[in-house]
Write an enzyme that holds these catalytic residues in place. Structure first.
Site, PDB file in Angstrom:
ATOM      1  N   MET A   5       0.991  -1.069  -0.129  1.00 34.18           N
ATOM      2  CA  MET A   5       0.124   0.131  -0.010  1.00 34.18           C
ATOM      3  C   MET A   5       1.081   1.722  -0.449  1.00 34.18           C
ATOM      4  O   MET A   5       1.776   1.370   0.449  1.00 34.18           O
ATOM      5  CB  MET A   5      -0.898   0.322   0.973  1.00 34.18           C
ATOM      6  CG  MET A   5      -1.902  -1.315   1.474  1.00 34.18           C
ATOM      7  SD  MET A   5      -3.080  -0.890   2.911  1.00 34.18           S
ATOM      8  CE  MET A   5      -3.632   0.327   2.751  1.00 34.18           C
ATOM      9  N   HIS A   6       0.400   2.852   0.098  1.00 38.64           N
ATOM     10  CA  HIS A   6       0.628   4.156  -0.329  1.00 38.64           C
ATOM     11  C   HIS A   6       1.741   3.944  -1.228  1.00 38.64           C
ATOM     12  O   HIS A   6       2.201   5.215  -1.106  1.00 38.64           O
ATOM     13  CB  HIS A   6       1.621   3.465   1.275  1.00 38.64           C
ATOM     14  CG  HIS A   6       0.551   3.142   2.317  1.00 38.64           C
ATOM     15  ND1 HIS A   6      -0.857   3.629   2.897  1.00 38.64           N
ATOM     16  CD2 HIS A   6       1.242   2.348   3.506  1.00 38.64           C
ATOM     17  CE1 HIS A   6      -1.236   2.822   3.908  1.00 38.64           C
ATOM     18  NE2 HIS A   6      -0.235   1.960   4.140  1.00 38.64           N
ATOM     19  N   ASP A  23      -2.885  -5.437   0.569  1.00 39.51           N
ATOM     20  CA  ASP A  23      -2.086  -6.338   1.061  1.00 39.51           C
ATOM     21  C   ASP A  23      -2.011  -7.095   2.236  1.00 39.51           C
ATOM     22  O   ASP A  23      -3.085  -8.722   2.572  1.00 39.51           O
ATOM     23  CB  ASP A  23      -0.339  -6.401   1.297  1.00 39.51           C
ATOM     24  CG  ASP A  23      -0.142  -5.393   2.108  1.00 39.51           C
ATOM     25  OD1 ASP A  23      -0.917  -4.548   2.886  1.00 39.51           O
ATOM     26  OD2 ASP A  23       1.411  -5.091   1.823  1.00 39.51           O
TER      27      ASP A  23
END
Length: 484
Positions: free
Chosen positions: A79-80, A235
């Site tokens: 992520m991110h 995830d």
């Protein structure tokens, strides 16, 4: 057949399952991480495509008929990450990753604006996407001016597979731009970072169709053109789908490189002051909370390298009978910490070393320190309104019986171990692909695995570990002051 593709930090995994959710085959390929400066972490999006091509090629070579029968595809990924695209979807720079802390000052500035916590339900952490874009605007203004789209890593893979700019709720909740309760982009927060909704991908739910497979890709790997790609998931949400953590109060503890205590919620329960992540889940009208620690098995791997042994041997040498607290205390802040401190600059320590502190003693101290960090997350979840009565253990650390008994004792709740099988993020992504293609009842698809073993708390040691946890808690303010 259904295909799950998981873009991990170090590899891409492609997993095939049949209609009964039996694993048919898998392929993996590695992905490199670049660290050009201290605190920086980047990947080249071209490497994601290369690795996905390699993983699919393995499946095509070994399971061509099954791959050709795929009816739905799901995606998951770390992520991110900030993936910046210019005209004609050209990649403008390497992706700034989830574990990159260069934008800590920008994150603090955004977090000081009460709109961000109020709308997203979360602290603006340095690893999140929005502060990275502010950093780019200040340090690479020419690239910022050229940015036409901002995609999360798995959604760049989707662009390659479908030609469309689409994301979903669970991953987008980690950007600091999503109205997490309403499950839509906040134009107000985007404007606060000099961006617009036009620069964001469209949004779907994780179990809904989010694009269709391009003919070029389908022909290359012997698949059917036009089959749906699910929205997918970040995830951890994908892992939750894989392990069946979808009902309110269900939870898992992931003892991976980082550590996650994940609880599913049927309502939106933000409490940013606790540093718990309150994100959308991958299914409609569901949310989840996470306590996140940045170094779990990574801490044991660091120590193993230091003493010239492998992590499995170190934990295995402890046996299976839980011992009283080791004496020395270890704070596992090797890369800073999220829950509960939101501190990118803090670093780890051993406290209380003596001549008697041998390798086994310090192995126990490392495991205890990471487990106390999980206890921090449990306490933060309680503050956010979620109480757990048991957790399922997943990840590499769950192979250590000693560690799981320690975890149960420190958390004060049973820790369940699933029977052998596949239930990680790639499996969760494949389940989402099935949901997008067939539209069945999610609860009938996202079932939990059978439980092979349950580790109960050792009641005779709970008080001793409670006292050790109190000592652990007292050390953060002391070392924070010393490092300031």
């Amino acid at each position: 057949m259904y295909l799950g593709i998981d873009l991990g930090t170090s590899s891409v995994k492609a997993l095939l399952i049949d209609g009964d959710q039996h694993v048919v085959g898998s392929g993996t390929a590695s992905v490199a991480v670049s660290r050009p400066h201290p605190g920086w972490s980047e990947q080249d999006p071209a490497d994601w495509i290369r690795a996905t091509e390699q993983a699919l090629s393995v499946l095509h070579a070994d399971h061509a008929d099954a791959l050709g029968a795929v009816r739905g595809i799901g995606l998951s990924g770390h992520m991110h990450g900030a993936t910046l695209l210019g005209d004609d979807d050209a990649v403008l720079r390497s992706c700034i990753m989830w574990n990159d802390t260069r934008s800590h000052a920008e994150a603090a500035e955004l977090d000081a604006d009460p709109r961000f916590r109020g709308i997203t339900g979360n602290i603006v952490f340095p690893g999140f996407t929005a502060p990275k874009l502010v950093w780019v605007a200040r340090n690479e203004p020419d690239l910022f001016a050229k940015t036409r789209k901002v995609l999360l890593p798995k959604d760049y893979l989707r662009l390659w597979l479908t030609g469309e700019h689409i994301s979903e709720m669970s991953d987008s909740a980690g950007t600091s731009w999503l109205d997490t309760g309403k499950r839509l982009w906040s134009s107000e927060l985007l404007a606060a970072t000099d961006l617009t909704e036009e620069q964001m991908p469209g949004l779907v739910e994780g179990s809904e169709a989010g694009g269709r497979l391009r003919a070029e890709i389908a022909n290359r790997f012997g698949m059917t053109s036009g089959i749906p790609l699910a929205g997918g998931a970040g995830d951890n949400a994908a892992a939750a789908i894989g392990v069946g953590t979808i009902q309110d109060g269900a939870a898992f503890a992931s003892l991976g490189t980082s550590g996650v205590l994940f609880a599913a919620n049927d309502a939106y329960l933000p409490n940013p002051e606790s540093a718990v992540h309150a994100f959308c889940h991958a299914l409609p009208n569901t949310w989840h909370q996470m306590g996140v620690i940045l170094s779990a098995t990574d801490a044991l791997n660091w120590y193993a390298k230091l003493v010239g042994q492998d992590a499995a041997s170190l934990s295995g040498a402890l046996g299976e009978v839980l011992q009283a607290p080791s004496g020395p205390t270890f704070l596992p802040y090797l890369s800073g910490e999220r829950t509960p401190h939101n501190d990118a600059s803090i670093r780890g320590v051993f406290v209380g070393l003596g001549h008697e502190s041998d390798t086994k003693t310090l192995t126990r101290a490392v495991l205890e320190g990471v487990t106390f960090a999980f206890r921090d997350s449990l306490e933060a979840l309680k503050e956010a309104g979620t109480r757990l009565d048991r957790v399922t253990a997943v990840g590499g650390g769950s192979r250590s019986s000693y560690w799981l008994t320690l975890l149960a004792t420190v958390l004060g709740i049973p820790v369940e171990v699933p029977a052998d099988g596949e239930f990680g993020a790639a499996f969760g992504a494949a389940r989402l692909g099935l949901l997008a293609a067939e539209d069945p009842d999610p609860a009938a698809v996202c079932t939990p695995p059978s439980i092979e073993q349950v580790h109960e708390p050792v009641r005779d040691l709970e008080q001793a570990f409670g006292d050790a946890y109190s000592r652990y808690r007292s050390l953060y303010p002391a070392i924070k002051g010393a490092l300031a």
